[in-house]
Write a protein that holds these residues in place. Structure first.
Motif, short mmCIF file in Angstrom:
data_model
loop_
_atom_site.label_atom_id
_atom_site.label_comp_id
_atom_site.label_asym_id
_atom_site.label_seq_id
_atom_site.Cartn_x
_atom_site.Cartn_y
_atom_site.Cartn_z
N GLU A 1 0.83 -1.21 0.00
CA GLU A 1 0.00 0.00 0.00
C GLU A 1 0.87 1.26 0.00
N PRO A 2 1.62 1.48 -1.07
CA PRO A 2 2.55 2.62 -1.09
C PRO A 2 1.85 3.97 -0.97
N ASP A 3 0.64 4.08 -1.49
CA ASP A 3 -0.08 5.36 -1.38
C ASP A 3 -0.43 5.66 0.07
N GLU B 1 0.85 8.71 2.44
CA GLU B 1 -0.09 9.55 3.19
C GLU B 1 0.32 9.62 4.66
N CYS B 2 0.71 8.47 5.20
CA CYS B 2 1.16 8.43 6.60
C CYS B 2 2.41 9.28 6.80
N MET B 3 3.35 9.17 5.87
CA MET B 3 4.60 9.92 5.99
C MET B 3 4.38 11.41 5.82
N ALA B 4 3.47 11.79 4.94
CA ALA B 4 3.15 13.21 4.78
C ALA B 4 2.57 13.76 6.08
N ALA B 5 1.73 12.97 6.74
CA ALA B 5 1.12 13.41 8.00
C ALA B 5 2.18 13.56 9.09
N ILE B 6 3.10 12.60 9.15
CA ILE B 6 4.17 12.69 10.15
C ILE B 6 5.06 13.89 9.87
N LYS B 7 5.44 14.04 8.61
CA LYS B 7 6.34 15.15 8.24
C LYS B 7 5.72 16.50 8.56
N ASP B 8 4.43 16.64 8.31
CA ASP B 8 3.76 17.91 8.56
C ASP B 8 3.60 18.18 10.05
N ALA B 9 3.67 17.12 10.87
CA ALA B 9 3.40 17.26 12.29
C ALA B 9 4.63 17.66 13.09
N VAL B 10 5.83 17.41 12.55
CA VAL B 10 7.05 17.61 13.35
C VAL B 10 8.11 18.35 12.56
N GLN B 11 9.10 18.85 13.28
CA GLN B 11 10.25 19.51 12.67
C GLN B 11 11.42 18.56 12.48
N LEU C 1 9.84 -1.69 -4.34
CA LEU C 1 10.73 -0.79 -3.61
C LEU C 1 10.73 0.60 -4.22
N PHE C 2 10.91 0.68 -5.53
CA PHE C 2 11.00 1.99 -6.17
C PHE C 2 9.67 2.72 -6.08
N THR C 3 8.56 2.00 -6.17
CA THR C 3 7.25 2.65 -6.06
C THR C 3 7.06 3.24 -4.68
N LEU C 4 7.37 2.46 -3.65
CA LEU C 4 7.20 2.96 -2.29
C LEU C 4 8.08 4.18 -2.05
N VAL C 5 9.34 4.10 -2.44
CA VAL C 5 10.26 5.21 -2.21
C VAL C 5 9.81 6.44 -2.98
N CYS D 1 6.75 8.14 -1.39
CA CYS D 1 7.11 8.85 -0.16
C CYS D 1 7.96 10.08 -0.46
N ALA D 2 8.86 9.95 -1.43
CA ALA D 2 9.69 11.09 -1.80
C ALA D 2 8.83 12.23 -2.33
N ALA D 3 7.78 11.88 -3.07
CA ALA D 3 6.87 12.91 -3.58
C ALA D 3 6.15 13.62 -2.45
N ALA D 4 6.05 12.95 -1.29
CA ALA D 4 5.43 13.56 -0.11
C ALA D 4 6.45 14.32 0.74
#
Length: 342
Positions: free
Chosen positions: A116-118, A122-132, A152-156, A159-162
């Motif tokens: 579930e790379p999408d 989404e989870c990583m975008a939420a974490i990134k937006d929440a912390v410094q 692997l490349f799809t997941l990375v 997440c990189a796009a986020a």
């Protein structure tokens, strides 16, 4: 420290390992290396949000840089947990996308999220937006019948796009059906070349490699292949003394290596504080069993700490007796190696 950490601390790190890399273990590892990035055991986002935070997240401030690894798949809850982690002073928040255990699968997190790379993005975008502090991912190269080059490349890339820049890749697939978590650490073949390729083709990302790395020599070989960092797991635990070479050999500091005797002496003040606070010696000494791996007296060291360390009231005197047993064994070997006088 945060900006530099992306380029330096990830150069060498110790893996998050359930039941092993607790706060006592990390304090031991820190006296061996001042530079290595230390990871907690995985803690679920729900436990962080709803549980005993001091018990789950508390640590000695001397452990920095230290990263909290979270397990979960709810972006809102992960963001909450990440904010709590940042308030506790953690230097990084990492999402587990690699653990293959049944409990993790039933909770829809860990390695099954490779499918579930999408959602991971989404989870990583939420974490990134929440912390410094940095938000990072630890993943496998795929699960079950996935094509690793695609998974692997799809997941990375998602997440990189986020906005995620740092990935720790365990260079094995996880087989969620048919293999136990222990077997998943050994049986699926390693594909280091795929991780090297990921770094070559995504040069702007920080890529650390994990899986089957047995030594500092092997870590240096991986770094020479172009990855930004190496993460050691079981070797760093069972042969903890090797961490004493890391500051000099991996980070290039002009320092002497920390031998196991020095490590014990440096760890003693922490032991004393924790004993005074009511922590049982065995909770800490169990992480020390691998310090003298391969040396004369190692068996006596393990036996004394294991047998005597669990007794009620066990204190630093147990550690001193175990140390003396190693010294005696080393002295005996040296005596036997001295040629007899003619």
């Amino acid at each position: 420290m945060i900006k530099n950490m992306k380029f330096q601390a990830h150069r060498f790190s110790t893996a998050p390992m359930m039941d092993w890399t607790d706060r006592h273990c990390r304090s031991l590892h820190r006296v061996l290396s001042s530079q290595a990035l230390l990871y907690t055991e995985m803690v679920t986002s729900g436990a962080v949000v709803h549980g005993d935070r001091d018990k789950l997240l508390g640590y000695d401030p001397g452990q920095h840089p230290v990263a909290l690894q979270l397990g979960g798949s709810d972006p809102v809850e992960l963001a909450q947990a990440a904010r709590i982690a940042e308030d506790f002073g953690y230097d990084e928040v990492n999402l587990n996308v690699g653990c293959p255990s049944d409990r993790v699968q039933s909770g829809r997190f860990g390695a099954c999220l490779m499918r579930e790379p999408d959602l991971v993005a989404e989870c990583m975008a939420a974490i990134k937006d929440a912390v410094q502090v940095p938000a990072t991912v630890k993943c496998r190269i795929g699960v079950d019948d996935q094509d690793p080059e695609d998974s692997l490349f799809t997941l990375v890339d998602r997440c990189a796009a986020a906005g995620i820049e740092t990935f720790v890749v365990h260079a094995r697939k996880a087989w969620l059906q048919g293999l136990s978590p222990k077997e998943n650490r050994d049986i699926p073949p390693l594909d280091y070349d795929l991780v090297y390729r990921l770094k070559r083709e995504r040069p702007g990302l920080t890529i650390a490699i994990n899986g089957g790395v047995p030594s500092v020599d092997a870590a240096l070989e991986h770094l020479a292949k172009g990855v930004d960092g190496v993460m050691l797991g079981r070797a760093a635990y069972h042969e903890a003394g090797l961490l004493g070479q890391v500051d000099r050999r991996v980070f290039g500091l002009d320092v002497d290596d920390v031998d196991s005797f020095q490590a014990v002496e440096r760890y003693k003040p922490y032991l004393a504080r924790e004993l005074a606070a009511g922590t049982h010696l065995a909770a800490m000494s169990r992480h020390m069993l691998g310090l003298f791996h391969g040396l004369p007296g190692a068996r006596a060291w393990r036996r004394i700490l294991t047998v005597e360390g669990v007794k009620a009231g066990a204190g630093l005197d147990v550690v001193d007796r175990a140390l003396e047993a190693v010294r005696v064994a080393l002295a005996s070997r040296e005596e036997r190696s001295v040629p007899a006088a003619e």
